[in-house]
Design a protein around this motif. Structure first.
Motif, PDB file in Angstrom:
ATOM      1  N   SER A  32      40.006  14.323 -24.563  1.00  0.00           N
ATOM      2  CA  SER A  32      40.773  13.646 -23.516  1.00  0.00           C
ATOM      3  C   SER A  32      41.482  14.668 -22.638  1.00  0.00           C
ATOM      4  CB  SER A  32      41.771  12.662 -24.126  1.00  0.00           C
ATOM      5  OG  SER A  32      42.868  13.378 -24.663  1.00  0.00           O
ATOM      6  N   ILE A  38      38.634  16.517 -20.344  1.00  0.00           N
ATOM      7  CA  ILE A  38      37.657  15.730 -19.581  1.00  0.00           C
ATOM      8  C   ILE A  38      37.688  16.115 -18.097  1.00  0.00           C
ATOM      9  CG2 ILE A  38      39.128  13.685 -19.163  1.00  0.00           C
ATOM     10  CD1 ILE A  38      35.878  12.827 -20.373  1.00  0.00           C
ATOM     11  N   ILE A  39      38.897  16.334 -17.569  1.00  0.00           N
ATOM     12  CA  ILE A  39      38.979  16.688 -16.141  1.00  0.00           C
ATOM     13  C   ILE A  39      38.460  18.123 -15.898  1.00  0.00           C
ATOM     14  CG2 ILE A  39      40.553  17.027 -14.205  1.00  0.00           C
ATOM     15  CD1 ILE A  39      42.231  14.757 -15.374  1.00  0.00           C
ATOM     16  N   GLY A  95      36.562  19.883 -17.725  1.00  0.00           N
ATOM     17  CA  GLY A  95      35.139  19.940 -18.066  1.00  0.00           C
ATOM     18  C   GLY A  95      34.284  19.381 -16.938  1.00  0.00           C
ATOM     19  N   SER A  96      34.736  18.252 -16.360  1.00  0.00           N
ATOM     20  CA  SER A  96      33.953  17.673 -15.262  1.00  0.00           C
ATOM     21  C   SER A  96      33.936  18.635 -14.077  1.00  0.00           C
ATOM     22  CB  SER A  96      34.568  16.360 -14.791  1.00  0.00           C
ATOM     23  OG  SER A  96      35.070  15.663 -15.876  1.00  0.00           O
ATOM     24  N   ILE A  97      35.088  19.258 -13.832  1.00  0.00           N
ATOM     25  CA  ILE A  97      35.134  20.203 -12.706  1.00  0.00           C
ATOM     26  C   ILE A  97      34.171  21.359 -12.945  1.00  0.00           C
ATOM     27  CG2 ILE A  97      36.630  21.877 -11.535  1.00  0.00           C
ATOM     28  CD1 ILE A  97      38.865  19.805 -11.784  1.00  0.00           C
ATOM     29  N   LEU A 138      31.369  21.242 -14.599  1.00  0.00           N
ATOM     30  CA  LEU A 138      30.007  20.785 -14.316  1.00  0.00           C
ATOM     31  C   LEU A 138      29.796  20.622 -12.813  1.00  0.00           C
ATOM     32  CD1 LEU A 138      29.537  18.230 -17.212  1.00  0.00           C
ATOM     33  CD2 LEU A 138      28.664  20.564 -17.025  1.00  0.00           C
ATOM     34  N   LEU A 139      30.830  20.122 -12.122  1.00  0.00           N
ATOM     35  CA  LEU A 139      30.717  19.938 -10.676  1.00  0.00           C
ATOM     36  C   LEU A 139      30.490  21.268  -9.966  1.00  0.00           C
ATOM     37  CD1 LEU A 139      33.388  17.257  -9.757  1.00  0.00           C
ATOM     38  CD2 LEU A 139      30.906  17.148  -9.447  1.00  0.00           C
ATOM     39  N   SER A 160      31.548  28.500 -12.836  1.00  0.00           N
ATOM     40  CA  SER A 160      31.928  27.211 -13.414  1.00  0.00           C
ATOM     41  C   SER A 160      32.877  27.394 -14.594  1.00  0.00           C
ATOM     42  CB  SER A 160      30.682  26.399 -13.798  1.00  0.00           C
ATOM     43  OG  SER A 160      29.689  27.222 -14.311  1.00  0.00           O
ATOM     44  N   PHE A 193      36.708  26.001 -14.892  1.00  0.00           N
ATOM     45  CA  PHE A 193      37.198  25.271 -16.070  1.00  0.00           C
ATOM     46  C   PHE A 193      38.513  25.875 -16.559  1.00  0.00           C
ATOM     47  CE2 PHE A 193      36.958  25.354 -20.813  1.00  0.00           C
ATOM     48  CZ  PHE A 193      37.208  24.027 -21.045  1.00  0.00           C
TER      49      PHE A 193
END
Lengths: 171, 653, 177
Positions: B425, B428-429, B431-433, B435-436, B456, B460
């Motif tokens: 939790s 999540i933010i 990690g998404s960044i 991947l983005l 990347s 992170f």
């Protein structure tokens, strides 16, 4: 006493100290005598006066190839020794040839007019010959025997003793 | 007079240092405060004496007193004043004198700060520090004595190495590096004190960490300044070449960084005591090893001073220090009280720190192995080989990526035991960044895996770091209804140690991105331009305006002028030059760097023909290099924030 | 002249003993480039890439640890040009590397050949694995005294924040009074 720590510490440190001690007094300068004992790379270049010169043509004679330049002080120190050797061994059939390294022909001519020379000096465009001989600085001198094999390479100025002994051996 | 006075000052320093070493250990053993007081005085005298010696040497350098051996070796009447002053550290004997002075200053400051603190440990520590001081002062007073009198002095000298008088960074880079390098002696002394007293209290561990922070920051800045110097001076557009001496400064930095992290586990959970002490000791020993590499001539390097007689003595001292450290550690480490805590599950902050330490240890080992491997190979097989940049890059890229990734995961983990759910939790933010960013790089057409991964993973870690930096203030604002900015500032002030640490992390993220971008997306070319005409490269239009010869007392230079435009925008005049020093055959270039936030244009002059009509240039365009120096500044700022002394005003609640 | 002869005699007697007389390597011909390149001349793009790779992998003979590509020295430029020529003539990367190793020695490669120096690459990884293993074993052997600490509840917020949260509250109280 924690023996594990002692052993682990010794295993890490003692070899390191031993290595540094063993390496001590070694000359860290890189040696490039890989060509000793091998056939001399051929070359065909022009002299400062525009005359062609090729190593092939000297086959059957011992050859001394000297790489030098006017910006190198040790080369100037070495010059009289080369002169003496050429004077004494030239008549015995030893060919001397100099290759100019990273320098301008005009400067070399000016120096040679003053200091004299008994051998042809070659221009080496692009330093190709120097590279094919693995030259990593000047002066470097290669002694090539009658069969065209490099018997010795000297980096730095050649001393009188080495010059004479090597030439005697090649004759 | 100077030679005799200088020698006398050094001998006084040696005497004070030796007495202080003995009394320090005596005071540690007996706990007598009067002897501890004498020891502190000896440290002050040591500093005073060596400072006088340095002042005398500077005086001799500035007045060109060639009866002093060091001046006769390094001075010259033509050298500009600035470089005359800094030539104190441009050759061997002077740099050891500087070393002794910095060590004496550190010792004196330590003595002063500890005057009424840590009575159980401080005398032991100061005694050990002065013991190290004896060795360096002994060198200065004997074998490396820079004050030796030259009986028949000449009226001029050769001047310092041209490379070392080419740039103003030479004024600050070496002292900063030395400040860090020599400063590692203080935590080493403190580690010895912990072992000798057999007690590693939390207070002492904390003090040790603080005393490590300042040298660590200096070393960090010194290393980055060194890179900057190479970049501005050496003319190949790079900042790090994995040269043996660069590695020598990097090795103690690695172990010191590992220490800064493991000491947090030690403070919190009392784990890793022996390991942390071993890291402090290794850091100091690696500085000795590095100095040996620079000074002995065993390793070939740009920075090597010429072969000198101090090599063998230094090796003996290094061996002695290594053996004593190992024995001391082995003999006393079991005296430390073991931790009451367990290692909790794998998802905990302490495990993250442990992983960090493993990575740093592996990194240290790799760099050390690569550095000594050619020597090992030559001793064993008599074949000379090189272990250079390709090896170090290949090995360090995955390690660095793992470290940066861990910088993102570690802060998201709690001390003790965490759960996967909580971790996810929190990540999540970021990690998404991550991947983005990766996807964005691919969409933008980038294909180099190293660059994409670095961008990347750095994104992170950067997001996590920012979260950690801003969350406390935001939480506070929510709880107190204060304006956000005020809450943020208060939170940073209260948690300055923590905030400083994350600022340092952010600096590391910036540096990681800068290194990856500048090395992977570097483009270079070489061109020859005729006077009055122009050529373009990577969107830059470079027109050759003309050339000029500039004469200075110590050199003459060929300056070539180029008008630079980028997409029609005038970037001004670039004036790279080739300097010809009196004592050097090869011309030494001064490149011109036009720095931008997005990329640097790096011009070095290769050759100008005799009439000045044609100029050959080597041109490098490197993205984001500026951010490397900026990241260094951020790291320094973080250290200042973290280490800033805060008065504890609320004594009783 | 007499001095010359005397010196010569002395020198011969002292040095000739150390000279390996007929030290001739079997594959002498290697020093000359092979007559025919193994491949046809490569396309321009491939050639540029190969040249760059080789210039970064080979060491400038007159510098300290810089590659041919990085070094600004004249000698490195000459070597860089030679590499480019050889690539354009169609020699393979192995042939060109061998060409330079034959002349300068093994150190001309900035990274030693992996197969001859496996330890250099494996040792760091091995060390990392051993350290991991050692920690795992050591941790398992430790007496597991289950203290109350292991029952720390999961966190929504970093526990690091707890102390300052408490401090903020206490400060607020201070301000109020």
């Amino acid at each position: 006493m924690n023996w594990k720590v002692l052993i682990a510490g010794s295993v890490v440190t003692l070899p390191l100290v031993a290595l540094l001690a063993a390496g001590f007094g070694r000359d860290p300068k890189l040696r490039s005598n890989a060509l000793e004992g091998r056939e001399a790379p051929t070359f065909a270049l022009n002299t400062l006066d525009g005359q062609p010169f090729s190593l092939e043509a000297s086959k059957g004679h011992p050859v001394v190839v000297n790489f030098w330049s006017t910006w190198c002080q040790p080369c100037k120190i070495e010059h009289p020794i080369l002169m003496g050797a050429a004077e004494n061994y030239g008549p015995l059939g030893v060919k001397f040839v100099a290759v100019l390294y990273q320098d301008e022909a005009a400067k070399a001519r000016a120096f040679l007019n003053k200091a004299g020379s008994y051998w042809p000096t070659l221009e080496d465009p692009g330093g190709r010959t120097a590279i094919s001989y693995g030259v990593a600085g000047v002066p470097e001198t290669f002694f090539i025997d009658k069969n065209g094999v490099i018997v010795r390479k000297v980096a730095g100025p050649v001393s009188q003793e080495i010059m004479v002994s090597t030439l005697e051996q090649m004759l | 007079m100077i030679p005799e006075l200088g020698r006398a000052a050094v001998l006084l320093g040696l005497a004070a240092c030796s007495i202080g070493a003995v009394t320090g250990i005596w005071a540690g053993k007996t706990g007598r405060t009067d002897i501890w007081k004498y020891t502190r005085w000896m440290a002050y005298i040591f500093m005073g004496a060596i400072s006088i010696a340095v002042a005398l040497m500077e005086y001799a350098l500035i007045t060109h007193d060639y009866s002093v051996k060091y001046v006769s070796e390094i001075g010259s009447n033509e050298t500009p004043l600035t470089f005359t002053i800094v030539s104190l550290w441009s050759s061997l004997d002077g740099s050891i004198l500087l070393w002794a002075m910095i060590l004496a200053t550190w010792a004196a400051v330590f003595a002063y700060k500890m005057r009424s603190k840590h009575p159980e440990h401080a005398p032991w520590a100061l005694g050990s520090i002065l013991l190290v001081g004896i060795f360096f002062t002994f060198l200065v007073s004997g074998i490396a004595n820079p004050f030796t009198r030259i009986p028949e002095p000449l009226s001029n000298g050769p001047g310092p190495n041209p490379l070392l008088q080419n740039h103003i960074l030479m004024v600050i880079h070496p002292p900063t590096l030395y400040l860090g390098y020599v400063g590692m002696t203080i935590p080493f002394g403190m580690a010895c004190a912990a072992l000798l007293s057999g007690n590693l209290s939390t207070g002492w561990a904390r003090a040790m960490r603080r005393w490590m922070l300042v040298p660590w920051a200096s070393l960090t800045v010194g290393i980055i300044l060194g890179g900057w110097w190479s970049y501005e001076v050496l003319g190949w557009g790079g900042y790090w070449a994995w040269d043996p001496v660069e590695n020598a400064s990097f090795l103690p930095w690695l172990t010191a960084t590992a220490f800064i992290h493991s000491s947090m586990v030690m403070e919190r959970k009392e784990h890793l005591k022996g390991w942390t002490i071993a890291l402090v000791m290794s850091t100091f020993l690696l500085t000795l090893l590095g100095t040996f590499m620079t000074r002995s001539g065993v390793f070939n390097s740009v920075h090597s001073f010429t072969q000198s007689p101090i090599g063998p003595i230094f090796l003996v001292f290094l061996g002695f220090a290594l053996v004593v450290s190992v024995i001391l550690l082995a003999a006393r480490v079991d005296k430390f009280t073991p931790s009451k805590h367990n290692w909790e599950g794998p998802l905990s902050r302490e495990i993250a720190f442990l992983a960090n330490n493993l990575l740093f240890a592996a990194f240290t080992f790799t760099v050390l192995l690569g550095t000594v491997y050619p020597l090992l190979n030559e001793v064993l097989t008599d074949v000379q080989i090189s272990v250079g940049e390709p090896y170090f890059n290949r090995m360090s890229v995955p390690i660095c990526l793992a470290i940066v990734f861990l910088m993102g995961v570690g802060p998201a983990l709690p001390w003790g035991r965490g759960t996967a759910k909580a971790l996810i939790s929190r990540l999540i933010i970021p990690g998404s960044i991550m991947l983005l960013i990766g996807a964005g790089c691919l969409l933008a057409g980038l294909r180099e895996p190293v660059a994409i991964l670095t961008f990347s993973v750095s994104g992170f870690a950067g997001v996590v770091t920012l979260q950690e930096l801003f969350e406390p203030g935001m939480q506070r604002a929510k709880a107190t209804q204060e304006p956000l900015l005020k809450s943020l500032l208060t939170a940073w002030r209260i948690g300055h140690r923590r905030a400083g640490g994350y600022i340092v992390h952010f600096g590391v993220v910036i540096i990681a991105v800068a290194i990856a971008a500048s090395s992977v997306y570097r483009s270079e070319t070489e061109m020859t331009i005729r006077e009055g005409s122009s050529k373009s490269f990577m969107g830059y239009d470079i027109s050759y305006v003309g050339t000029e010869r500039v004469d200075e007392p110590h050199r003459w230079s060929r300056v070539a002028r180029f008008q630079i435009e980028q997409d029609g925008r005038d970037l001004g005049l670039a004036e790279p030059r080739l300097n010809h020093y009196k004592k050097s055959n090869q011309a030494i270039g001064t490149p011109t760097v036009i720095s931008g936030l997005d990329e640097d244009l790096y011009l070095s002059l290769v050759q100008v023909d005799a009439e000045g009509k044609m100029a050959s240039l080597s041109i490098v365009v490197e993205p984001l290099v500026w951010w490397l120096w900026f990241g260094g500044g951020v790291m320094l700022f973080g250290c200042i924030v973290s280490g800033w002394p805060v008065r504890k005003k609320q004594a009783a609640a | 002249m007499i001095a010359w002869v005397l010196l010569s005699l002395f020198a011969i007697s002292s040095v000739s003993a150390q000279m390996p007389a007929g030290k001739v390597v079997d594959d002498m011909s290697l020093v000359q480039l092979p007559d025919l390149p193994l491949e046809d001349p490569p396309s321009e793009a491939i050639a540029a890439e190969r040249t760059k790779r080789l210039q970064h992998a080979l060491r400038c003979p007159v510098c300290q640890g810089l590659s041919v590509a990085d070094s600004p020295a004249d000698a490195a430029r000459a070597m860089g040009d030679r590499i480019e020529e050889l690539v354009e003539e169609g020699y393979t990367e192995e042939q060109i590397t061998e060409y330079f190793v034959d002349r300068y020695g093994a150190w001309v490669e900035l990274e030693p050949p992996t197969e001859d120096h496996k330890a250099l690459f494996i040792a760091p990884i091995a060390l990392l694995l051993i350290a991991l293993g050692a920690f795992a074993v050591w941790n398992r052997r430790r007496p597991t005294s289950t203290t109350s600490e292991s029952a720390i509840p999961t966190i929504e917020l970093d526990p690091d924040l707890k102390p300052w949260r408490e401090r903020i509250l206490s400060e607020l109280e201070g301000e109020a009074s």
